[in-house]
Design a protein around this motif. Structure first.
Motif, PDB file in Angstrom:
ATOM      1  N   VAL A 401     -41.347 -16.132   8.789  1.00 12.97           N
ATOM      2  CA  VAL A 401     -41.263 -14.708   8.730  1.00 12.97           C
ATOM      3  C   VAL A 401     -42.011 -14.372  10.027  1.00 12.97           C
ATOM      4  O   VAL A 401     -43.312 -14.371  10.288  1.00 12.97           O
ATOM      5  N   VAL A 402     -41.364 -13.533  11.152  1.00 10.10           N
ATOM      6  CA  VAL A 402     -41.924 -13.156  12.287  1.00 10.10           C
ATOM      7  C   VAL A 402     -41.941 -11.437  11.937  1.00 10.10           C
ATOM      8  O   VAL A 402     -40.745 -10.909  12.033  1.00 10.10           O
ATOM      9  N   ASP A 403     -43.162 -10.943  12.048  1.00  7.60           N
ATOM     10  CA  ASP A 403     -43.285  -9.375  12.117  1.00  7.60           C
ATOM     11  C   ASP A 403     -44.427  -9.210  12.602  1.00  7.60           C
ATOM     12  O   ASP A 403     -45.606  -9.727  11.871  1.00  7.60           O
ATOM     13  N   ASP A 418     -41.028 -15.241  -4.777  1.00  9.49           N
ATOM     14  CA  ASP A 418     -40.709 -14.817  -6.311  1.00  9.49           C
ATOM     15  C   ASP A 418     -39.340 -15.241  -6.357  1.00  9.49           C
ATOM     16  O   ASP A 418     -38.893 -15.486  -7.650  1.00  9.49           O
ATOM     17  N   ILE A 419     -38.435 -15.650  -5.397  1.00  3.67           N
ATOM     18  CA  ILE A 419     -37.187 -16.029  -5.513  1.00  3.67           C
ATOM     19  C   ILE A 419     -37.136 -17.452  -5.373  1.00  3.67           C
ATOM     20  O   ILE A 419     -35.885 -18.082  -5.012  1.00  3.67           O
ATOM     21  N   GLY A 420     -38.274 -18.180  -5.181  1.00  2.00           N
ATOM     22  CA  GLY A 420     -38.241 -19.638  -5.257  1.00  2.00           C
ATOM     23  C   GLY A 420     -38.360 -20.400  -4.024  1.00  2.00           C
ATOM     24  O   GLY A 420     -37.911 -21.513  -3.705  1.00  2.00           O
ATOM     25  N   HIS A 421     -38.580 -19.474  -2.768  1.00  2.00           N
ATOM     26  CA  HIS A 421     -38.645 -20.222  -1.635  1.00  2.00           C
ATOM     27  C   HIS A 421     -40.239 -20.279  -1.092  1.00  2.00           C
ATOM     28  O   HIS A 421     -41.032 -19.571  -1.492  1.00  2.00           O
ATOM     29  N   GLU A 422     -40.469 -20.992   0.086  1.00  2.00           N
ATOM     30  CA  GLU A 422     -41.598 -21.098   0.922  1.00  2.00           C
ATOM     31  C   GLU A 422     -41.657 -20.308   2.071  1.00  2.00           C
ATOM     32  O   GLU A 422     -40.891 -20.039   2.420  1.00  2.00           O
ATOM     33  N   PHE A 423     -42.758 -19.802   2.687  1.00  2.00           N
ATOM     34  CA  PHE A 423     -42.992 -19.053   3.715  1.00  2.00           C
ATOM     35  C   PHE A 423     -43.949 -19.285   4.574  1.00  2.00           C
ATOM     36  O   PHE A 423     -44.944 -19.748   4.139  1.00  2.00           O
ATOM     37  N   GLU A 424     -43.927 -19.095   5.912  1.00  2.00           N
ATOM     38  CA  GLU A 424     -45.197 -19.015   6.843  1.00  2.00           C
ATOM     39  C   GLU A 424     -44.892 -17.761   7.742  1.00  2.00           C
ATOM     40  O   GLU A 424     -43.515 -17.678   8.178  1.00  2.00           O
ATOM     41  N   ALA A 425     -46.074 -17.042   7.844  1.00  2.00           N
ATOM     42  CA  ALA A 425     -45.771 -15.702   8.464  1.00  2.00           C
ATOM     43  C   ALA A 425     -46.455 -15.954   9.919  1.00  2.00           C
ATOM     44  O   ALA A 425     -47.634 -16.307  10.156  1.00  2.00           O
ATOM     45  N   VAL A 426     -45.789 -15.179  11.231  1.00  2.00           N
ATOM     46  CA  VAL A 426     -46.652 -15.066  12.527  1.00  2.00           C
ATOM     47  C   VAL A 426     -46.410 -13.548  12.762  1.00  2.00           C
ATOM     48  O   VAL A 426     -45.048 -13.025  12.191  1.00  2.00           O
ATOM     49  N   HIS A 427     -47.248 -13.073  13.615  1.00  2.00           N
ATOM     50  CA  HIS A 427     -47.139 -11.673  13.836  1.00  2.00           C
ATOM     51  C   HIS A 427     -47.063 -11.241  15.348  1.00  2.00           C
ATOM     52  O   HIS A 427     -47.313 -10.137  15.865  1.00  2.00           O
ATOM     53  N   ASP A 428     -46.510 -12.219  16.201  1.00  2.00           N
ATOM     54  CA  ASP A 428     -46.272 -12.048  17.562  1.00  2.00           C
ATOM     55  C   ASP A 428     -45.125 -12.975  18.035  1.00  2.00           C
ATOM     56  O   ASP A 428     -45.040 -14.138  17.604  1.00  2.00           O
ATOM     57  N   GLY A 429     -44.316 -12.257  18.762  1.00  2.00           N
ATOM     58  CA  GLY A 429     -42.902 -12.909  19.033  1.00  2.00           C
ATOM     59  C   GLY A 429     -43.163 -14.191  19.910  1.00  2.00           C
ATOM     60  O   GLY A 429     -42.351 -15.127  19.792  1.00  2.00           O
ATOM     61  N   ASP A 434     -43.269 -21.532  18.975  1.00  2.00           N
ATOM     62  CA  ASP A 434     -44.293 -22.560  18.642  1.00  2.00           C
ATOM     63  C   ASP A 434     -44.284 -22.768  17.026  1.00  2.00           C
ATOM     64  O   ASP A 434     -44.306 -23.855  16.618  1.00  2.00           O
ATOM     65  N   ALA A 435     -44.457 -21.699  16.444  1.00  2.00           N
ATOM     66  CA  ALA A 435     -44.467 -21.692  14.712  1.00  2.00           C
ATOM     67  C   ALA A 435     -43.169 -22.547  14.329  1.00  2.00           C
ATOM     68  O   ALA A 435     -43.183 -23.150  13.515  1.00  2.00           O
ATOM     69  N   ALA A 436     -42.028 -22.077  14.968  1.00  2.00           N
ATOM     70  CA  ALA A 436     -40.894 -22.774  14.421  1.00  2.00           C
ATOM     71  C   ALA A 436     -40.909 -24.185  14.827  1.00  2.00           C
ATOM     72  O   ALA A 436     -40.344 -25.059  13.875  1.00  2.00           O
ATOM     73  N   ARG A 437     -41.366 -24.623  15.962  1.00  2.00           N
ATOM     74  CA  ARG A 437     -41.644 -26.309  16.114  1.00  2.00           C
ATOM     75  C   ARG A 437     -42.308 -26.701  15.397  1.00  2.00           C
ATOM     76  O   ARG A 437     -42.148 -28.044  14.865  1.00  2.00           O
ATOM     77  N   HIS A 438     -43.302 -26.176  14.777  1.00  2.00           N
ATOM     78  CA  HIS A 438     -44.360 -26.887  13.983  1.00  2.00           C
ATOM     79  C   HIS A 438     -43.927 -26.615  12.627  1.00  2.00           C
ATOM     80  O   HIS A 438     -44.172 -27.741  11.861  1.00  2.00           O
ATOM     81  N   TYR A 439     -43.306 -25.745  11.989  1.00  2.00           N
ATOM     82  CA  TYR A 439     -43.067 -25.434  10.806  1.00  2.00           C
ATOM     83  C   TYR A 439     -41.914 -26.013  10.479  1.00  2.00           C
ATOM     84  O   TYR A 439     -41.401 -26.250   9.156  1.00  2.00           O
ATOM     85  N   HIS A 440     -40.755 -26.254  11.326  1.00  2.00           N
ATOM     86  CA  HIS A 440     -39.248 -26.689  11.096  1.00  2.00           C
ATOM     87  C   HIS A 440     -38.672 -25.762   9.962  1.00  2.00           C
ATOM     88  O   HIS A 440     -38.287 -26.335   8.898  1.00  2.00           O
ATOM     89  N   ARG A 463     -32.746 -20.162  19.907  1.00  2.00           N
ATOM     90  CA  ARG A 463     -31.403 -20.649  20.194  1.00  2.00           C
ATOM     91  C   ARG A 463     -31.491 -21.561  21.227  1.00  2.00           C
ATOM     92  O   ARG A 463     -30.266 -22.507  21.062  1.00  2.00           O
ATOM     93  N   GLY A 464     -32.182 -21.483  22.168  1.00  2.00           N
ATOM     94  CA  GLY A 464     -32.168 -22.559  23.048  1.00  2.00           C
ATOM     95  C   GLY A 464     -32.705 -23.889  22.844  1.00  2.00           C
ATOM     96  O   GLY A 464     -32.543 -24.667  23.652  1.00  2.00           O
ATOM     97  N   GLU A 465     -33.331 -23.907  21.683  1.00  2.00           N
ATOM     98  CA  GLU A 465     -33.780 -25.459  21.287  1.00  2.00           C
ATOM     99  C   GLU A 465     -32.817 -25.944  20.344  1.00  2.00           C
ATOM    100  O   GLU A 465     -31.960 -25.247  19.494  1.00  2.00           O
ATOM    101  N   ALA A 466     -32.509 -27.322  20.705  1.00  2.00           N
ATOM    102  CA  ALA A 466     -31.300 -28.014  20.113  1.00  2.00           C
ATOM    103  C   ALA A 466     -31.559 -27.952  18.480  1.00  2.00           C
ATOM    104  O   ALA A 466     -30.710 -27.877  17.682  1.00  2.00           O
ATOM    105  N   GLU A 467     -32.902 -27.977  17.968  1.00  2.00           N
ATOM    106  CA  GLU A 467     -33.113 -28.148  16.897  1.00  2.00           C
ATOM    107  C   GLU A 467     -33.033 -26.762  16.040  1.00  2.00           C
ATOM    108  O   GLU A 467     -32.520 -26.923  14.667  1.00  2.00           O
ATOM    109  N   PHE A 468     -32.887 -25.636  16.670  1.00  2.00           N
ATOM    110  CA  PHE A 468     -32.543 -24.488  15.786  1.00  2.00           C
ATOM    111  C   PHE A 468     -31.342 -23.892  16.126  1.00  2.00           C
ATOM    112  O   PHE A 468     -31.178 -22.644  15.917  1.00  2.00           O
ATOM    113  N   GLN A 469     -30.228 -24.565  16.776  1.00  2.00           N
ATOM    114  CA  GLN A 469     -29.106 -24.047  17.061  1.00  2.00           C
ATOM    115  C   GLN A 469     -28.206 -23.489  15.858  1.00  2.00           C
ATOM    116  O   GLN A 469     -27.519 -22.490  16.013  1.00  2.00           O
TER     117      GLN A 469
END
Length: 515
Positions: A401-403, A418-429, A434-440, A463-469
């Motif tokens: 979650v990025v906001d 509440d609907i059964g998922h996990e999350f990690e939040a960052v507050h800066d674009g 970096d957060a996506a690379r570490h959290y996958h 989208r420029g990262e192969a892992e997240f295309q």
């Protein structure tokens, strides 16, 4: 600008003919009188720019006529040139003429060039005065329009404050009660009430944004061939809570034949729903609301009727004006900013249609009629099942979650848990990649209005990262215009959710992601 009128006064017909011949020109209306009495009648009938008056006339002479003109409010400012065969150099005679109201004298026999040059001055002066008067009238109209707009603005701001406080008050009260006693036996009812008030608050804001976008031409219709019965069904479903809340009976009458129109499903349903909401608001509890459609050959005619408070005759054309509300109805309505019907008209006209209102008067109910051009039925074609996004084959998804607003990020995270998922939040674009690379993450919920690096830029970088295309990226943002959604798609987003995001909507999106 109309013609300029000159008055020629002389007891001799040949003198009048001579003056007329010398002065005749385009745009000049020459009035002729052979006596002072005739001249006075013409002066009272016409707006005269200049009077050329012979001094020596039987009966009422030129000076006496001028004295009478000076004593009349309508004629006192008419310029006078005396025409005479007498001695115009006699100072006593000239003083008498000026005292009577003369601006100049012309000696007989008249020199044509002298007469024309003097007349031209007053011709142009009159034209300029008329232009100044027209400009003054226009400025006065503009000033009145500005005063009216200012008054309507003040009324709107007062109404807006009232309408926003109306749902905020029970929200505040409900929160206070739940904070003091979270396990109150009324907790369920309070939460339901707060949910209804929040929905109402969001609808007010959406209506404000929609009417602004339509007025600025920023709404683009996504037209397709639509069935009228589906539009009616969608509108009735949207308005059902308000209709049921007023204990009204809704009767729907649709033709046996399928009727088609070309339009935007969402916007046409919105326009019809606004009419149903309006009927529910202005009909006392337990009222009758009717909705029916028919074809008149070239158009689909849709009518919404009610047995509510009605519309005064003088207001039936004004109800579609922005911020317009009937004073007596403000007390009876269940809230509103006076923009719903204005939005209806704008949306219907964008579809090449029309809408009108009719009421026999206060207490007699209302009838609103929409007319839309009929369209030919679409050709039968095979439907293609929508493609599903591929995500890892496990029920619980890892969501980044990025906001930049920590409260929004945290509450979104709570909803995801509440609907059964996990999350990690960052507050800066800038930290999101970096957060996506570490959290996958399996899914990314990304705000658009981020400081420094906005959501579009972040999405393109991810989208420029192969892992997240192929990683689903969902925009969750306060920017909800059609152009914003197009920009989100171009940047690489898979979904676009407009804040505040309801839990039910979030569940629907994640249901399409779950294998």
């Amino acid at each position: 600008m109309g013609q300029v009128s000159f008055l020629l006064v002389d007891d001799l017909e040949e003198n009048l003919i001579s003056l007329e011949a010398l002065l005749r020109r385009e745009g000049l209306n020459l009035l002729k009188a052979r006596s002072g009495d005739q001249a006075l009648e013409l002066l009272l009938q016409h707006d005269v720019a200049l009077a050329l008056i012979d001094v020596q006339m039987p009966g009422l002479n030129g000076f006496e006529l001028a004295e009478l003109m000076r004593g009349n409010e309508r004629t006192r400012r008419v310029p006078i040139i005396f025409v005479t065969a007498g001695n115009t150099t006699d100072s006593r005679w000239r003083f008498q003429g000026y005292e009577a109201g003369a601006v100049d004298f012309i000696q007989k026999p008249i020199e044509a060039d002298v007469l024309r040059s003097k007349a031209e001055v007053f011709f142009e002066l009159y034209r300029q005065r008329q232009q100044i008067a027209a400009q003054r009238d226009e400025l006065q109209l503009q000033a009145e329009a500005l005063r009216d707009a200012d008054r309507r603005k003040d009324e709107f701001l007062a109404t807006l404050a009232h309408e926003l406080r109306t749902p905020l008050a029970p929200l505040r009260n409900g929160l206070d009660i739940l904070q003091r006693n979270p396990n109150s036996e009324n907790a369920g009812d309070l939460r339901n009430m707060m949910d209804r008030q929040l929905v109402h608050l969001v609808r007010l804001i959406d209506d404000l944004l929609d009417v602004s976008r339509v007025s600025k031409g920023k709404i683009e219709l996504r037209k397709e061939i639509l069935r009228i019965d589906e539009i009616i069904r969608s509108a009735a479903e949207s308005s059902r809570p308000l209709i049921d809340g007023g204990n009204h009976r809704l009767t729907i009458d649709m033709p046996a034949d399928v009727l088609w129109v070309e339009g935007d499903q969402v916007r046409l349903s919105q326009a019809l729903s606004n009419l149903l909401n309006n009927a529910a608001k202005y009909t006392p509890a337990g009222g009758q609301i009717g909705l029916f459609a028919k074809s008149d050959g070239h158009h689909v005619v849709i009518r919404v009727t009610d047995n509510g408070v009605g519309i005064p005759e003088g207001m039936q054309a004004e109800v579609f004006q922005l911020f317009s509300q009937i004073d007596d109805h403000k007390q009876r309505s269940q809230g509103g900013l006076g923009i719903g019907l204005a939005l209806v008209r704008q949306l219907v006209e964008m579809h090449g249609g029309s809408v009108d209102a009719y009421s026999a008067g206060p207490g007699t109910g209302s009838r609103f009629t929409i007319r839309l051009p009929l369209a030919a039925a679409p050709p039968v074609s095979d439907t293609v099942a929508p493609q599903r996004l591929e995500v890892p084959n496990n029920r619980s998804l890892r969501v980044l979650v990025v906001d930049d607003n920590p409260i929004i990020a945290d509450t979104l995270g709570m909803m995801l848990e509440d609907i059964g998922h996990e999350f990690e939040a960052v507050h800066d674009g800038r930290m999101a990649l970096d957060a996506a690379r570490h959290y996958h993450p399996d899914v990314i919920l990304l705000d658009i209005g981020l400081p420094g690096m906005n959501g579009y830029e972040v999405c393109k970088a991810i989208r420029g990262e192969a892992e997240f295309q192929d990683t689903p990226i969902i925009a969750q943002t306060g920017w909800g215009q059609d152009r914003d959604k197009e920009l989100a798609t171009e940047a690489g987003f898979n979904f676009h959710l407009t804040k505040p995001v309801p839990l039910e909507q979030l569940q629907k999106v994640f249901a399409t992601l779950s294998p």
